[in-house]
Motif scaffolding. Sequence first.
Motif, PDB file in Angstrom:
ATOM      1  N   LEU A 106       4.085 -22.478  -5.908  1.00 36.69           N
ATOM      2  CA  LEU A 106       4.571 -22.528  -4.738  1.00 36.69           C
ATOM      3  C   LEU A 106       4.770 -21.574  -3.693  1.00 36.69           C
ATOM      4  CD1 LEU A 106       6.176 -24.600  -2.879  1.00 36.69           C
ATOM      5  CD2 LEU A 106       8.393 -23.852  -4.470  1.00 36.69           C
ATOM      6  N   TYR A 107       5.228 -20.438  -4.007  1.00 41.77           N
ATOM      7  CA  TYR A 107       5.734 -19.427  -3.435  1.00 41.77           C
ATOM      8  C   TYR A 107       4.524 -18.618  -2.707  1.00 41.77           C
ATOM      9  CZ  TYR A 107      10.371 -20.602  -4.390  1.00 41.77           C
ATOM     10  OH  TYR A 107      11.370 -21.611  -4.513  1.00 41.77           O
ATOM     11  N   TYR A 108       3.305 -18.379  -3.636  1.00 43.67           N
ATOM     12  CA  TYR A 108       2.164 -17.704  -3.441  1.00 43.67           C
ATOM     13  C   TYR A 108       1.533 -18.661  -2.179  1.00 43.67           C
ATOM     14  CZ  TYR A 108      -2.778 -16.045  -3.203  1.00 43.67           C
ATOM     15  OH  TYR A 108      -3.784 -15.377  -2.918  1.00 43.67           O
ATOM     16  N   THR A 109       1.433 -19.818  -2.058  1.00 39.82           N
ATOM     17  CA  THR A 109       0.888 -20.700  -1.096  1.00 39.82           C
ATOM     18  C   THR A 109       1.634 -20.742   0.065  1.00 39.82           C
ATOM     19  OG1 THR A 109      -0.020 -22.230  -2.940  1.00 39.82           O
ATOM     20  CG2 THR A 109       0.150 -23.179  -0.623  1.00 39.82           C
ATOM     21  N   LEU A 110       3.211 -20.659  -0.013  1.00 41.69           N
ATOM     22  CA  LEU A 110       3.843 -20.491   1.106  1.00 41.69           C
ATOM     23  C   LEU A 110       3.460 -19.113   1.801  1.00 41.69           C
ATOM     24  CD1 LEU A 110       7.400 -21.672   0.272  1.00 41.69           C
ATOM     25  CD2 LEU A 110       5.840 -22.423   1.983  1.00 41.69           C
ATOM     26  N   ALA A 111       3.657 -18.032   1.140  1.00 44.31           N
ATOM     27  CA  ALA A 111       3.334 -16.972   1.731  1.00 44.31           C
ATOM     28  C   ALA A 111       1.881 -16.812   2.289  1.00 44.31           C
ATOM     29  CB  ALA A 111       3.219 -15.722   0.729  1.00 44.31           C
ATOM     30  N   ALA A 112       0.944 -17.557   1.700  1.00 44.03           N
ATOM     31  CA  ALA A 112      -0.375 -17.667   2.300  1.00 44.03           C
ATOM     32  C   ALA A 112      -0.571 -18.314   3.593  1.00 44.03           C
ATOM     33  CB  ALA A 112      -1.459 -18.132   1.274  1.00 44.03           C
ATOM     34  N   TRP A 113       0.173 -19.249   3.620  1.00 50.86           N
ATOM     35  CA  TRP A 113       0.383 -20.229   5.004  1.00 50.86           C
ATOM     36  C   TRP A 113       1.157 -19.263   6.135  1.00 50.86           C
ATOM     37  CZ3 TRP A 113       5.448 -22.812   6.117  1.00 50.86           C
ATOM     38  CH2 TRP A 113       5.272 -23.443   7.237  1.00 50.86           C
ATOM     39  N   MET A 114       2.086 -18.451   5.558  1.00 56.85           N
ATOM     40  CA  MET A 114       3.227 -17.878   6.759  1.00 56.85           C
ATOM     41  C   MET A 114       2.471 -16.425   7.308  1.00 56.85           C
ATOM     42  SD  MET A 114       6.770 -18.968   5.527  1.00 56.85           S
ATOM     43  CE  MET A 114       7.716 -18.406   6.723  1.00 56.85           C
ATOM     44  N   ARG A 115       1.768 -16.079   6.309  1.00 56.75           N
ATOM     45  CA  ARG A 115       1.105 -14.731   6.771  1.00 56.75           C
ATOM     46  C   ARG A 115       1.964 -13.647   7.404  1.00 56.75           C
ATOM     47  NH1 ARG A 115      -5.203 -15.376   7.559  1.00 56.75           N
ATOM     48  NH2 ARG A 115      -5.748 -16.544   5.845  1.00 56.75           N
ATOM     49  N   LYS A 116       3.085 -13.386   6.986  1.00 56.24           N
ATOM     50  CA  LYS A 116       4.225 -12.571   7.402  1.00 56.24           C
ATOM     51  C   LYS A 116       4.635 -11.482   6.328  1.00 56.24           C
ATOM     52  CE  LYS A 116       4.385 -14.604  11.555  1.00 56.24           C
ATOM     53  NZ  LYS A 116       4.089 -14.021  12.874  1.00 56.24           N
ATOM     54  N   ARG A 117       4.897 -10.486   7.004  1.00 56.15           N
ATOM     55  CA  ARG A 117       5.197  -9.439   5.853  1.00 56.15           C
ATOM     56  C   ARG A 117       6.479  -9.792   5.157  1.00 56.15           C
ATOM     57  NH1 ARG A 117       6.161  -2.634   6.740  1.00 56.15           N
ATOM     58  NH2 ARG A 117       6.277  -2.443   4.605  1.00 56.15           N
ATOM     59  N   TRP A 118       7.436  -9.969   6.029  1.00 51.64           N
ATOM     60  CA  TRP A 118       8.849 -10.740   5.410  1.00 51.64           C
ATOM     61  C   TRP A 118       8.642 -11.640   4.505  1.00 51.64           C
ATOM     62  CZ3 TRP A 118      10.941 -15.387   5.953  1.00 51.64           C
ATOM     63  CH2 TRP A 118      10.415 -16.244   6.886  1.00 51.64           C
ATOM     64  N   SER A 119       8.004 -12.603   4.777  1.00 50.89           N
ATOM     65  CA  SER A 119       7.789 -14.062   3.719  1.00 50.89           C
ATOM     66  C   SER A 119       6.993 -13.439   2.623  1.00 50.89           C
ATOM     67  CB  SER A 119       7.019 -14.798   4.782  1.00 50.89           C
ATOM     68  OG  SER A 119       5.648 -14.679   4.805  1.00 50.89           O
ATOM     69  N   THR A 120       6.232 -12.713   2.849  1.00 52.34           N
ATOM     70  CA  THR A 120       5.234 -12.202   1.615  1.00 52.34           C
ATOM     71  C   THR A 120       6.408 -11.335   0.513  1.00 52.34           C
ATOM     72  OG1 THR A 120       3.238 -12.051   2.597  1.00 52.34           O
ATOM     73  CG2 THR A 120       3.524 -10.939   0.486  1.00 52.34           C
ATOM     74  N   ILE A 121       7.110 -10.647   1.061  1.00 56.29           N
ATOM     75  CA  ILE A 121       8.174  -9.935   0.333  1.00 56.29           C
ATOM     76  C   ILE A 121       9.166 -10.961  -0.300  1.00 56.29           C
ATOM     77  CG2 ILE A 121      10.241  -8.358   0.419  1.00 56.29           C
ATOM     78  CD1 ILE A 121       8.508  -7.000   2.302  1.00 56.29           C
ATOM     79  N   VAL A 122       9.924 -11.837   0.543  1.00 54.67           N
ATOM     80  CA  VAL A 122      10.688 -12.877   0.003  1.00 54.67           C
ATOM     81  C   VAL A 122      10.178 -13.601  -1.243  1.00 54.67           C
ATOM     82  CG1 VAL A 122      11.947 -15.025   0.617  1.00 54.67           C
ATOM     83  CG2 VAL A 122      11.940 -13.012   1.982  1.00 54.67           C
ATOM     84  N   CYS A 123       9.004 -13.906  -0.804  1.00 51.82           N
ATOM     85  CA  CYS A 123       8.026 -15.211  -1.967  1.00 51.82           C
ATOM     86  C   CYS A 123       7.777 -14.296  -3.168  1.00 51.82           C
ATOM     87  CB  CYS A 123       7.017 -15.495  -1.319  1.00 51.82           C
ATOM     88  SG  CYS A 123       7.128 -16.890  -0.209  1.00 51.82           S
TER      89      CYS A 123
END
Length: 311
Positions: A106-123
């Motif tokens: 779930l969170y890998y796919t979310l990070a791949a969609w958003m492509r933001k540094r902060w979202s990658t860190i949070v996920c």
Amino acid sequence: MEFLRLLESIRTPFFDTLFSLISLLGEETIFMLVGIVVIWCFDKKWGFRLFLAGLFSSTLNQLLKAIFLIPRPWVQDHDFTIVESARAGATGYSFPSGHSQGSASLYYTLAAWMRKRWSTIVCTALIALICFSRLYLGVHTPLDVLVGLTLGLLSAAVLCYLFNRFDGNKRATVIIGLSLLVVCILTTCYVLFSPAREASVAEFDRHGQENICTILGAMMGLCVSWYIDERYTNFDVKAVWWAQILKCIVGAGIILTVRIALKAPMNALFNGLPIANTVRYFIIVIVGVVIYPLTFKLWARLGAKKADNAN
């Protein structure tokens, strides 16, 4: 088990509650909520991808559980205790960890969609915390969690690559979707019809059968919904922010109502067989991704009208 006993020795009521709450972020309900928000309000394409990645990862998880039949830690060691609040959500076989695998996907796919540094860190932080929570609560061994985490990340990464690689290629997209569905159908056949073995536990087998039938129904509904939207409806997700919130609240209420209302009649119709879940979740997905989006033009116009009046 030594690491689990170490965590058992340092448990406190505060951390019991904290990690029980964190563990909830890896459950099916959160996956469904995140998925419908993405698909209804933000990016329909990535909403479909998120659901497909999660369902495929869950399919692999149920297949491995049915193959290895590994019991939970407290079954392996009767002297070992778990955080009791986690027991209700720790049904079925132990290997690999469903929460770890599902949250990684779930969170890998979310990070791949958003492509933001902060979202990658949070996920990344959410994945790590959920995985650790399963160890702290005592419902999985480190091997369960490590394998679940690895499979969740790998399956999501491969699917994200394939979806991006063939983005815009309808034929390739159909092949990917049908391939995932075939894997789910074959896994369902294995889980339902493979003979019981010495290590089999009837209660755990039943739970796995119900889970894979649920996944199959959702996967079938998603593939059909995807085809219908591409060919006929092509719903638009745009609306003003407050209309989006209302849209999600109303839609979630409808889905929850359908989910509850169908349970008893489907079980009665299929005499309590797990296939009842397949039909029920197929209908739920059709309602959520085909029928309810027919109202989205109304939500968009409502928001636009209010904005025009304000101006």
